[in-house]
Design an enzyme around this catalytic site. Structure first.
Site, PDB file in Angstrom:
ATOM      1  N   SER A   1     -10.631   5.520  25.463  1.00 31.65           N
ATOM      2  CA  SER A   1      -9.443   5.520  24.607  1.00 31.65           C
ATOM      3  C   SER A   1      -8.504   4.402  25.028  1.00 31.65           C
ATOM      4  O   SER A   1      -8.173   4.260  26.205  1.00 31.65           O
ATOM      5  CB  SER A   1      -8.724   6.864  24.698  1.00 31.65           C
ATOM      6  OG  SER A   1      -9.534   7.905  24.210  1.00 31.65           O
TER       7      SER A   1
ATOM      8  N   ARG B   1      -1.680  11.532  31.725  1.00 31.52           N
ATOM      9  CA  ARG B   1      -2.231  10.228  32.077  1.00 31.52           C
ATOM     10  C   ARG B   1      -1.421   9.499  33.155  1.00 31.52           C
ATOM     11  O   ARG B   1      -1.500   8.275  33.255  1.00 31.52           O
ATOM     12  CB  ARG B   1      -2.351   9.337  30.831  1.00 31.52           C
ATOM     13  CG  ARG B   1      -3.293   9.892  29.766  1.00 31.52           C
ATOM     14  CD  ARG B   1      -4.738   9.927  30.246  1.00 31.52           C
ATOM     15  NE  ARG B   1      -5.632  10.297  29.183  1.00 31.52           N
ATOM     16  CZ  ARG B   1      -6.101  11.528  28.973  1.00 31.52           C
ATOM     17  NH1 ARG B   1      -5.745  12.520  29.773  1.00 31.52           N
ATOM     18  NH2 ARG B   1      -6.916  11.783  27.970  1.00 31.52           N
TER      19      ARG B   1
ATOM     20  N   GLU C   1      -3.422   3.214  27.421  1.00 32.31           N
ATOM     21  CA  GLU C   1      -4.117   4.060  28.379  1.00 32.31           C
ATOM     22  C   GLU C   1      -5.027   3.200  29.256  1.00 32.31           C
ATOM     23  O   GLU C   1      -5.201   3.458  30.441  1.00 32.31           O
ATOM     24  CB  GLU C   1      -4.936   5.138  27.657  1.00 32.31           C
ATOM     25  CG  GLU C   1      -5.624   6.105  28.593  1.00 32.31           C
ATOM     26  CD  GLU C   1      -6.188   7.306  27.865  1.00 32.31           C
ATOM     27  OE1 GLU C   1      -7.224   7.818  28.310  1.00 32.31           O
ATOM     28  OE2 GLU C   1      -5.592   7.756  26.857  1.00 32.31           O
TER      29      GLU C   1
END
Length: 314
Positions: free
Chosen positions: A222, A173, A304
Protein backbone atom coordinates in the site's frame (compact mmCIF):
# COMPACT_ATOMS: atom_id res chain seq x y z
CA UNK A 1 25.45 18.03 11.61
CA UNK A 2 26.15 14.80 9.73
CA UNK A 3 29.66 13.40 9.61
CA UNK A 4 31.46 13.08 6.28
CA UNK A 5 31.23 9.35 5.59
CA UNK A 6 33.94 9.58 2.93
CA UNK A 7 36.58 10.41 5.50
CA UNK A 8 35.79 8.36 8.60
CA UNK A 9 37.11 4.89 9.39
CA UNK A 10 34.54 2.18 9.98
CA UNK A 11 34.96 0.52 13.40
CA UNK A 12 36.40 -2.97 13.67
CA UNK A 13 33.57 -5.49 13.39
CA UNK A 14 32.92 -9.21 13.12
CA UNK A 15 30.25 -8.43 10.56
CA UNK A 16 30.51 -7.64 6.85
CA UNK A 17 31.08 -4.10 5.61
CA UNK A 18 31.08 -2.74 2.06
CA UNK A 19 31.36 0.70 0.46
CA UNK A 20 29.03 2.24 -2.12
CA UNK A 21 26.64 -0.71 -2.06
CA UNK A 22 23.92 -0.47 -4.70
CA UNK A 23 20.59 -0.81 -2.90
CA UNK A 24 18.27 -1.10 -5.89
CA UNK A 25 18.47 -4.88 -5.97
CA UNK A 26 17.54 -5.06 -2.29
CA UNK A 27 14.18 -3.30 -2.60
CA UNK A 28 10.98 -4.75 -3.99
CA UNK A 29 10.61 -1.76 -6.33
CA UNK A 30 14.14 -2.32 -7.71
CA UNK A 31 15.14 1.35 -7.70
CA UNK A 32 17.61 3.54 -5.86
CA UNK A 33 21.23 4.53 -5.54
CA UNK A 34 24.08 3.30 -3.34
CA UNK A 35 24.68 3.49 0.39
CA UNK A 36 27.97 5.04 1.45
CA UNK A 37 28.43 2.12 3.85
CA UNK A 38 26.53 -1.16 4.06
CA UNK A 39 26.91 -3.15 7.27
CA UNK A 40 25.65 -6.67 8.05
CA UNK A 41 26.27 -7.41 11.76
CA UNK A 42 27.35 -10.86 12.86
CA UNK A 43 25.15 -10.93 15.98
CA UNK A 44 23.56 -8.55 18.52
CA UNK A 45 26.79 -8.08 20.43
CA UNK A 46 28.67 -7.15 17.26
CA UNK A 47 25.93 -4.69 16.33
CA UNK A 48 26.02 -3.11 19.79
CA UNK A 49 29.80 -2.76 19.81
CA UNK A 50 29.86 -1.31 16.31
CA UNK A 51 27.18 1.29 17.01
CA UNK A 52 28.91 2.25 20.25
CA UNK A 53 32.17 2.82 18.35
CA UNK A 54 30.59 4.57 15.36
CA UNK A 55 30.87 8.36 15.25
CA UNK A 56 27.54 9.56 16.71
CA UNK A 57 27.21 12.11 13.89
CA UNK A 58 27.09 9.34 11.28
CA UNK A 59 23.49 8.59 10.38
CA UNK A 60 22.37 4.97 10.35
CA UNK A 61 19.36 3.42 8.65
CA UNK A 62 18.15 -0.08 9.55
CA UNK A 63 16.91 -1.74 6.36
CA UNK A 64 14.77 -4.86 6.24
CA UNK A 65 13.91 -6.68 3.03
CA UNK A 66 12.99 -3.45 1.24
CA UNK A 67 9.31 -4.29 0.87
CA UNK A 68 8.00 -0.89 1.95
CA UNK A 69 10.74 1.37 0.68
CA UNK A 70 11.78 3.78 -2.04
CA UNK A 71 15.51 4.48 -2.03
CA UNK A 72 16.03 7.69 -3.94
CA UNK A 73 18.30 7.66 -6.98
CA UNK A 74 21.11 9.62 -5.31
CA UNK A 75 21.52 6.97 -2.62
CA UNK A 76 22.14 7.34 1.10
CA UNK A 77 24.80 9.17 3.02
CA UNK A 78 25.65 7.20 6.14
CA UNK A 79 25.44 3.54 7.13
CA UNK A 80 22.70 1.14 6.07
CA UNK A 81 22.35 -1.76 8.51
CA UNK A 82 20.80 -4.96 7.25
CA UNK A 83 20.21 -7.91 9.55
CA UNK A 84 20.62 -11.42 8.18
CA UNK A 85 21.45 -14.81 9.60
CA UNK A 86 21.61 -14.70 13.35
CA UNK A 87 18.58 -12.42 13.46
CA UNK A 88 15.91 -14.59 11.80
CA UNK A 89 15.19 -17.32 14.33
CA UNK A 90 11.62 -18.16 15.36
CA UNK A 91 10.76 -19.85 18.68
CA UNK A 92 7.37 -20.82 20.08
CA UNK A 93 6.74 -21.26 23.81
CA UNK A 94 3.11 -21.95 24.57
CA UNK A 95 1.16 -19.09 23.03
CA UNK A 96 4.21 -16.81 22.86
CA UNK A 97 6.23 -16.48 19.69
CA UNK A 98 9.66 -14.83 19.65
CA UNK A 99 11.08 -13.92 16.24
CA UNK A 100 14.27 -12.25 15.11
CA UNK A 101 13.79 -8.92 13.38
CA UNK A 102 14.96 -10.40 10.06
CA UNK A 103 12.39 -13.23 10.15
CA UNK A 104 9.81 -12.80 7.40
CA UNK A 105 6.29 -12.00 8.58
CA UNK A 106 4.90 -14.86 6.51
CA UNK A 107 7.33 -17.37 8.05
CA UNK A 108 6.40 -16.26 11.56
CA UNK A 109 2.69 -16.65 10.78
CA UNK A 110 3.22 -20.15 9.37
CA UNK A 111 5.43 -21.40 12.18
CA UNK A 112 3.06 -20.01 14.80
CA UNK A 113 0.08 -21.65 13.08
CA UNK A 114 1.85 -25.00 13.01
CA UNK A 115 2.18 -24.71 16.80
CA UNK A 116 -1.47 -23.72 17.21
CA UNK A 117 -0.90 -19.99 17.76
CA UNK A 118 -2.94 -17.49 15.76
CA UNK A 119 -0.73 -14.82 14.23
CA UNK A 120 -2.41 -15.30 10.87
CA UNK A 121 -2.73 -11.54 10.31
CA UNK A 122 1.00 -11.52 9.52
CA UNK A 123 0.70 -13.99 6.64
CA UNK A 124 -0.05 -11.51 3.88
CA UNK A 125 2.03 -8.61 5.22
CA UNK A 126 5.16 -8.17 3.09
CA UNK A 127 8.46 -7.75 4.85
CA UNK A 128 10.17 -8.78 8.05
CA UNK A 129 9.32 -8.56 11.72
CA UNK A 130 11.50 -5.54 12.46
CA UNK A 131 9.62 -3.43 9.96
CA UNK A 132 6.26 -4.84 11.06
CA UNK A 133 6.91 -3.72 14.63
CA UNK A 134 8.32 -0.34 13.65
CA UNK A 135 5.31 0.44 11.45
CA UNK A 136 2.69 -1.32 13.60
CA UNK A 137 1.73 -3.39 10.57
CA UNK A 138 -1.80 -4.71 10.42
CA UNK A 139 -4.25 -6.56 8.27
CA UNK A 140 -7.83 -7.81 8.58
CA UNK A 141 -8.44 -5.62 11.63
CA UNK A 142 -5.48 -6.94 13.68
CA UNK A 143 -2.26 -5.02 14.29
CA UNK A 144 1.14 -5.81 15.73
CA UNK A 145 0.10 -3.76 18.77
CA UNK A 146 -2.70 -6.26 19.48
CA UNK A 147 -0.29 -9.19 19.82
CA UNK A 148 2.90 -7.44 20.93
CA UNK A 149 4.55 -8.36 24.24
CA UNK A 150 8.06 -6.88 24.03
CA UNK A 151 11.01 -6.25 21.74
CA UNK A 152 14.77 -6.04 22.02
CA UNK A 153 16.68 -3.31 20.24
CA UNK A 154 20.15 -1.87 20.00
CA UNK A 155 20.18 1.89 20.54
CA UNK A 156 22.26 4.26 18.42
CA UNK A 157 24.83 4.47 21.22
CA UNK A 158 25.18 0.69 21.42
CA UNK A 159 23.00 -0.37 24.33
CA UNK A 160 20.85 -3.51 24.11
CA UNK A 161 17.46 -2.62 25.60
CA UNK A 162 14.06 -4.24 26.09
CA UNK A 163 11.05 -2.26 24.91
CA UNK A 164 7.45 -2.68 25.99
CA UNK A 165 4.23 -1.35 24.44
CA UNK A 166 4.47 1.95 26.33
CA UNK A 167 7.98 2.55 24.98
CA UNK A 168 6.82 2.19 21.39
CA UNK A 169 3.47 3.98 21.75
CA UNK A 170 1.81 2.12 18.87
CA UNK A 171 -0.43 4.08 16.52
CA UNK A 172 -1.77 3.52 13.02
CA UNK A 173 1.38 2.78 10.97
CA UNK A 174 3.58 4.54 13.53
CA UNK A 175 5.65 3.96 16.67
CA UNK A 176 8.04 6.02 18.77
CA UNK A 177 11.12 3.90 18.07
CA UNK A 178 14.11 6.15 18.68
CA UNK A 179 16.08 7.37 15.64
CA UNK A 180 18.98 5.07 14.85
CA UNK A 181 17.69 2.25 17.06
CA UNK A 182 17.77 -1.20 15.47
CA UNK A 183 15.13 -3.74 16.43
CA UNK A 184 16.66 -7.20 16.78
CA UNK A 185 13.84 -9.36 18.19
CA UNK A 186 10.16 -9.24 19.11
CA UNK A 187 7.83 -11.42 21.19
CA UNK A 188 4.12 -11.80 20.46
CA UNK A 189 1.27 -13.62 22.14
CA UNK A 190 -1.56 -14.98 20.06
CA UNK A 191 -4.81 -16.83 20.70
CA UNK A 192 -4.76 -20.60 20.54
CA UNK A 193 -6.10 -22.16 17.38
CA UNK A 194 -6.37 -25.40 15.47
CA UNK A 195 -3.34 -25.67 13.15
CA UNK A 196 -5.39 -26.96 10.22
CA UNK A 197 -7.99 -24.21 10.61
CA UNK A 198 -5.29 -21.55 10.87
CA UNK A 199 -3.60 -22.91 7.75
CA UNK A 200 -6.90 -22.85 5.87
CA UNK A 201 -7.54 -19.27 6.95
CA UNK A 202 -4.15 -18.18 5.67
CA UNK A 203 -4.78 -19.86 2.33
CA UNK A 204 -8.05 -17.93 2.05
CA UNK A 205 -6.25 -14.69 2.86
CA UNK A 206 -3.62 -15.37 0.23
CA UNK A 207 -6.25 -16.14 -2.40
CA UNK A 208 -8.10 -12.92 -1.60
CA UNK A 209 -4.88 -10.91 -1.71
CA UNK A 210 -3.85 -12.37 -5.06
CA UNK A 211 -7.29 -11.66 -6.49
CA UNK A 212 -7.31 -8.00 -5.45
CA UNK A 213 -3.67 -6.85 -5.39
CA UNK A 214 -0.90 -6.73 -8.03
CA UNK A 215 1.22 -9.37 -6.30
CA UNK A 216 3.08 -10.27 -9.50
CA UNK A 217 4.29 -6.72 -10.08
CA UNK A 218 7.22 -4.74 -8.66
CA UNK A 219 5.46 -2.93 -5.86
CA UNK A 220 5.94 -1.90 -2.24
CA UNK A 221 2.50 -2.71 -0.89
CA UNK A 222 0.00 0.00 0.00
CA UNK A 223 1.38 3.36 -1.05
CA UNK A 224 -0.69 5.64 1.19
CA UNK A 225 -2.26 5.25 4.61
CA UNK A 226 -6.02 5.12 4.83
CA UNK A 227 -7.31 8.52 5.99
CA UNK A 228 -9.80 6.68 8.21
CA UNK A 229 -6.85 5.78 10.44
CA UNK A 230 -7.11 2.01 10.23
CA UNK A 231 -6.43 -0.81 7.80
CA UNK A 232 -9.03 -2.92 6.03
CA UNK A 233 -10.79 -5.48 8.18
CA UNK A 234 -11.72 -7.88 5.43
CA UNK A 235 -15.23 -8.11 6.85
CA UNK A 236 -18.39 -7.81 4.77
CA UNK A 237 -19.43 -4.63 6.61
CA UNK A 238 -16.10 -2.88 6.02
CA UNK A 239 -16.72 0.60 4.61
CA UNK A 240 -14.66 2.15 1.82
CA UNK A 241 -15.45 5.87 1.91
CA UNK A 242 -12.19 6.78 3.63
CA UNK A 243 -9.94 4.23 2.01
CA UNK A 244 -6.97 5.57 0.07
CA UNK A 245 -7.84 3.57 -3.05
CA UNK A 246 -11.39 5.00 -3.08
CA UNK A 247 -10.06 8.56 -3.02
CA UNK A 248 -7.51 7.76 -5.74
CA UNK A 249 -10.25 6.28 -7.90
CA UNK A 250 -12.44 9.30 -7.21
CA UNK A 251 -9.69 11.56 -8.55
CA UNK A 252 -9.55 9.48 -11.75
CA UNK A 253 -6.04 8.20 -11.06
CA UNK A 254 -6.37 4.44 -11.32
CA UNK A 255 -3.71 3.46 -13.85
CA UNK A 256 -2.07 6.92 -13.82
CA UNK A 257 1.51 6.93 -15.12
CA UNK A 258 4.70 8.95 -14.88
CA UNK A 259 7.72 7.60 -16.69
CA UNK A 260 8.01 3.94 -15.76
CA UNK A 261 5.82 4.32 -12.67
CA UNK A 262 2.11 3.51 -12.56
CA UNK A 263 -0.74 3.39 -10.06
CA UNK A 264 -1.93 -0.17 -10.49
CA UNK A 265 -5.02 -0.87 -12.56
CA UNK A 266 -5.78 -3.78 -10.24
CA UNK A 267 -5.55 -1.85 -6.97
CA UNK A 268 -5.11 1.90 -7.29
CA UNK A 269 -3.29 2.33 -3.95
CA UNK A 270 -0.39 0.23 -5.24
CA UNK A 271 2.48 2.07 -6.92
CA UNK A 272 4.29 -0.19 -9.36
CA UNK A 273 7.50 -0.15 -11.36
CA UNK A 274 6.47 -1.24 -14.84
CA UNK A 275 10.07 -2.07 -15.65
CA UNK A 276 12.02 1.11 -16.32
CA UNK A 277 11.00 3.43 -13.47
CA UNK A 278 13.44 5.55 -11.53
CA UNK A 279 12.91 6.31 -7.88
CA UNK A 280 12.06 9.86 -8.97
CA UNK A 281 9.33 8.54 -11.30
CA UNK A 282 7.76 6.62 -8.44
CA UNK A 283 7.96 9.37 -5.84
CA UNK A 284 6.84 12.08 -8.25
CA UNK A 285 3.84 10.05 -9.35
CA UNK A 286 2.95 9.56 -5.70
CA UNK A 287 3.17 13.30 -5.13
CA UNK A 288 1.00 13.90 -8.22
CA UNK A 289 -1.60 11.58 -6.71
CA UNK A 290 -1.49 13.33 -3.34
CA UNK A 291 -1.98 16.72 -5.01
CA UNK A 292 -4.86 15.62 -7.22
CA UNK A 293 -6.62 13.70 -4.45
CA UNK A 294 -6.51 16.83 -2.31
CA UNK A 295 -7.90 18.89 -5.18
CA UNK A 296 -10.67 16.32 -5.69
CA UNK A 297 -11.63 15.56 -2.11
CA UNK A 298 -9.93 18.04 0.21
CA UNK A 299 -8.18 15.10 1.92
CA UNK A 300 -4.40 14.85 2.19
CA UNK A 301 -3.01 11.37 1.70
CA UNK A 302 0.04 10.43 3.77
CA UNK A 303 2.72 8.11 2.50
CA UNK A 304 2.87 4.60 3.92
CA UNK A 305 5.87 3.69 1.77
CA UNK A 306 9.09 5.08 3.26
CA UNK A 307 11.25 7.29 1.05
CA UNK A 308 14.89 7.67 2.05
CA UNK A 309 18.12 9.07 0.64
CA UNK A 310 18.88 11.88 -1.78
CA UNK A 311 17.48 12.65 -5.19
CA UNK A 312 19.86 12.34 -8.10
CA UNK A 313 21.65 15.54 -9.07
CA UNK A 314 21.59 14.59 -12.76
Amino acid sequence: MTADTDTFTFPDTAGRVSRDRDLSGLTWLRVGGPADWFYQPADPEDLAATLAALDPEVEVFPMGVGSNLIVRDGGLRGVVIRLGRGFNGIEVDGTRVTAGAAALDAHVARKAAEAGVDLTFLRTIPGAIGGAVRMNAGCYGTYVADRFVSARAVTRDGRIVTLGPDDLNFRYRQTDLAPGAVLIEATFEGPEGNPEELAARMEEQLAKRDATQPTKERTAGSTFRNPAGHSSTGQADDTHEMKAWTLIDGAGLRGARRGGAQMSEKHSNFLINTGEASAADLEDLGEDVRKKVFQSSGITLHWEVMRIGERSRD
